[in-house]
Write a protein that holds these residues in place. Structure first.
Motif, PDB file in Angstrom:
ATOM      1  N   TYR A 107      -1.141  -4.430  20.010  1.00 44.37           N
ATOM      2  CA  TYR A 107      -0.256  -3.492  19.312  1.00 44.37           C
ATOM      3  C   TYR A 107      -0.512  -3.493  17.807  1.00 44.37           C
ATOM      4  N   LEU A 108      -0.625  -4.684  17.221  1.00 46.53           N
ATOM      5  CA  LEU A 108      -0.856  -4.768  15.780  1.00 46.53           C
ATOM      6  C   LEU A 108      -2.186  -4.127  15.396  1.00 46.53           C
ATOM      7  N   ALA A 109      -3.181  -4.282  16.248  1.00 45.83           N
ATOM      8  CA  ALA A 109      -4.478  -3.653  15.964  1.00 45.83           C
ATOM      9  C   ALA A 109      -4.384  -2.126  16.052  1.00 45.83           C
ATOM     10  N   LEU A 110      -3.615  -1.631  17.011  1.00 39.56           N
ATOM     11  CA  LEU A 110      -3.502  -0.180  17.190  1.00 39.56           C
ATOM     12  C   LEU A 110      -2.657   0.477  16.104  1.00 39.56           C
ATOM     13  N   THR A 111      -1.787  -0.279  15.456  1.00 41.94           N
ATOM     14  CA  THR A 111      -0.930   0.316  14.426  1.00 41.94           C
ATOM     15  C   THR A 111      -1.533   0.225  13.022  1.00 41.94           C
ATOM     16  N   ILE A 112      -2.688  -0.387  12.888  1.00 42.13           N
ATOM     17  CA  ILE A 112      -3.346  -0.421  11.568  1.00 42.13           C
ATOM     18  C   ILE A 112      -3.672   0.990  11.068  1.00 42.13           C
ATOM     19  N   PRO A 113      -4.171   1.919  11.916  1.00 40.25           N
ATOM     20  CA  PRO A 113      -4.394   3.289  11.409  1.00 40.25           C
ATOM     21  C   PRO A 113      -3.123   3.951  10.866  1.00 40.25           C
ATOM     22  N   ILE A 114      -1.969   3.661  11.467  1.00 39.53           N
ATOM     23  CA  ILE A 114      -0.720   4.227  10.939  1.00 39.53           C
ATOM     24  C   ILE A 114      -0.434   3.665   9.547  1.00 39.53           C
ATOM     25  N   SER A 115      -0.700   2.380   9.353  1.00 41.46           N
ATOM     26  CA  SER A 115      -0.513   1.788   8.028  1.00 41.46           C
ATOM     27  C   SER A 115      -1.479   2.390   7.009  1.00 41.46           C
ATOM     28  N   ILE A 116      -2.690   2.713   7.454  1.00 41.36           N
ATOM     29  CA  ILE A 116      -3.653   3.334   6.545  1.00 41.36           C
ATOM     30  C   ILE A 116      -3.184   4.729   6.145  1.00 41.36           C
ATOM     31  N   VAL A 117      -2.555   5.449   7.083  1.00 41.62           N
ATOM     32  CA  VAL A 117      -1.970   6.753   6.745  1.00 41.62           C
ATOM     33  C   VAL A 117      -0.899   6.583   5.670  1.00 41.62           C
ATOM     34  N   CYS A 118      -0.113   5.514   5.762  1.00 41.79           N
ATOM     35  CA  CYS A 118       0.915   5.267   4.745  1.00 41.79           C
ATOM     36  C   CYS A 118       0.299   4.928   3.390  1.00 41.79           C
ATOM     37  N   ILE A 119      -0.910   4.387   3.385  1.00 43.52           N
ATOM     38  CA  ILE A 119      -1.588   4.132   2.110  1.00 43.52           C
ATOM     39  C   ILE A 119      -2.035   5.445   1.484  1.00 43.52           C
ATOM     40  N   VAL A 120      -2.607   6.322   2.310  1.00 43.12           N
ATOM     41  CA  VAL A 120      -3.110   7.601   1.798  1.00 43.12           C
ATOM     42  C   VAL A 120      -1.961   8.508   1.380  1.00 43.12           C
ATOM     43  N   ARG A 121      -0.896   8.547   2.183  1.00 44.81           N
ATOM     44  CA  ARG A 121       0.268   9.401   1.893  1.00 44.81           C
ATOM     45  C   ARG A 121       1.529   8.539   1.900  1.00 44.81           C
ATOM     46  N   PRO A 122       1.790   7.863   0.793  1.00 45.72           N
ATOM     47  CA  PRO A 122       2.888   6.876   0.770  1.00 45.72           C
ATOM     48  C   PRO A 122       4.280   7.469   0.885  1.00 45.72           C
ATOM     49  N   HIS A 123       4.434   8.775   0.702  1.00 47.57           N
ATOM     50  CA  HIS A 123       5.769   9.375   0.731  1.00 47.57           C
ATOM     51  C   HIS A 123       6.205   9.777   2.139  1.00 47.57           C
ATOM     52  N   LEU A 124       5.321   9.643   3.123  1.00 43.80           N
ATOM     53  CA  LEU A 124       5.691  10.011   4.485  1.00 43.80           C
ATOM     54  C   LEU A 124       6.726   9.025   5.026  1.00 43.80           C
ATOM     55  N   VAL A 125       7.744   9.561   5.677  1.00 45.71           N
ATOM     56  CA  VAL A 125       8.835   8.726   6.200  1.00 45.71           C
ATOM     57  C   VAL A 125       8.664   8.473   7.695  1.00 45.71           C
ATOM     58  N   ALA A 126       8.175   9.457   8.429  1.00 45.58           N
ATOM     59  CA  ALA A 126       8.088   9.332   9.888  1.00 45.58           C
ATOM     60  C   ALA A 126       7.250   8.140  10.340  1.00 45.58           C
ATOM     61  N   PRO A 127       6.059   7.894   9.749  1.00 43.79           N
ATOM     62  CA  PRO A 127       5.300   6.709  10.191  1.00 43.79           C
ATOM     63  C   PRO A 127       6.046   5.405   9.965  1.00 43.79           C
ATOM     64  N   ARG A 128       6.796   5.327   8.883  1.00 45.01           N
ATOM     65  CA  ARG A 128       7.556   4.110   8.610  1.00 45.01           C
ATOM     66  C   ARG A 128       8.635   3.882   9.657  1.00 45.01           C
ATOM     67  N   VAL A 129       9.320   4.953  10.034  1.00 43.19           N
ATOM     68  CA  VAL A 129      10.377   4.832  11.045  1.00 43.19           C
ATOM     69  C   VAL A 129       9.787   4.403  12.385  1.00 43.19           C
ATOM     70  N   VAL A 130       8.648   4.988  12.742  1.00 48.67           N
ATOM     71  CA  VAL A 130       7.987   4.616  13.994  1.00 48.67           C
ATOM     72  C   VAL A 130       7.587   3.142  13.976  1.00 48.67           C
ATOM     73  N   LEU A 131       7.037   2.687  12.851  1.00 42.73           N
ATOM     74  CA  LEU A 131       6.623   1.283  12.747  1.00 42.73           C
ATOM     75  C   LEU A 131       7.810   0.338  12.831  1.00 42.73           C
ATOM     76  N   ILE A 132       8.923   0.703  12.205  1.00 40.58           N
ATOM     77  CA  ILE A 132      10.110  -0.165  12.267  1.00 40.58           C
ATOM     78  C   ILE A 132      10.589  -0.300  13.714  1.00 40.58           C
ATOM     79  N   PHE A 133      10.633   0.805  14.435  1.00 44.69           N
ATOM     80  CA  PHE A 133      11.100   0.768  15.825  1.00 44.69           C
ATOM     81  C   PHE A 133      10.160  -0.071  16.698  1.00 44.69           C
ATOM     82  N   LEU A 134       8.852   0.184  16.605  1.00 44.20           N
ATOM     83  CA  LEU A 134       7.892  -0.539  17.447  1.00 44.20           C
ATOM     84  C   LEU A 134       7.787  -2.007  17.052  1.00 44.20           C
TER      85      LEU A 134
END
Length: 204
Positions: A107-134
């Protein structure tokens, strides 16, 4: 003659000239334009730290799964009918431990791309909410696996006289050391996951 007019010239003294204000005021000096710092800088830093923590969590969870899954010890003495051997799959709690930690590492390996999206676009909220839930789900899974395995490790070290469960670590010393190390690594993965949840909450 009466029709003639006289002109009187009044000259100004230098002191009077100094007292008069100029007709055209000098334009005000322009203030230097200071470029504003880009917004979301701290969120980008949090996202970078999130990736680092996920890599650390992968190492901890995968190490725990490998250490527990490779645990095997056979005592050098045996009888005609019995051979004294200890393996992780002798107990369902250890089997669940290996599966749960392997799932957490994947799971941690599969969610690294989502974290990279948060680096490129730090203002996005949806990826953060998904990460908190998972991440919360993974905390529950990993904590259950580590807690169940820790209870077995405790009994292996100390036994339980009320349940007639003898301590086996005096005989299976290597086995107990390996499973104890695996449990510690799994709890480290739990701590990493908790930090990830707090980090994502601060980044919202």
């Amino acid at each position: 003659m009466e029709g003639d007019s006289t002109t009187i010239n009044i000259t100004e003294t230098p002191k009077e000239r100094k007292g008069k204000a100029p007709l055209l005021a000098a334009p005000p000096a322009s203030k230097p334009v200071v470029p504003k710092a880009p917004k979301g800088g701290y969120k980008r830093c949090l996202a970078i730290f999130d990736v680092v923590l996920r890599l650390a969590g992968i190492a901890a969870a995968l190490g725990a799964a490998i250490a527990m899954g490779s645990t095997d010890q056979t005592l050098p003495f045996f009888t005609q009918f019995f051979q004294f051997k200890a393996q992780f799959d002798d107990l369902p709690a250890f089997t669940f431990f290996v599966i749960a930690n392997a799932i957490t590492a994947a799971y941690l390996a599969l969610t690294i791309p989502i974290s990279i999206v948060c680096i490129v676009r730090p203002h996005l909220v949806a990826p953060r909410v998904v990460l908190i839930f998972l991440d919360t789900v993974m905390v529950a899974l990993t904590t259950a696996a580590a807690g169940g395995a820790a209870s077995i490790v405790y009994l292996a070290h100390n036994g339980n006289s009320d349940a007639n469960w003898p301590a086996i670590c005096q005989q299976f010393n290597d086995f107990c050391q390996e499973i104890s190390g695996a449990v510690v690594a799994s709890f480290l993965a739990v701590v990493v996951l908790m930090f990830l949840i707090v980090l994502s909450a601060f980044a919202l």
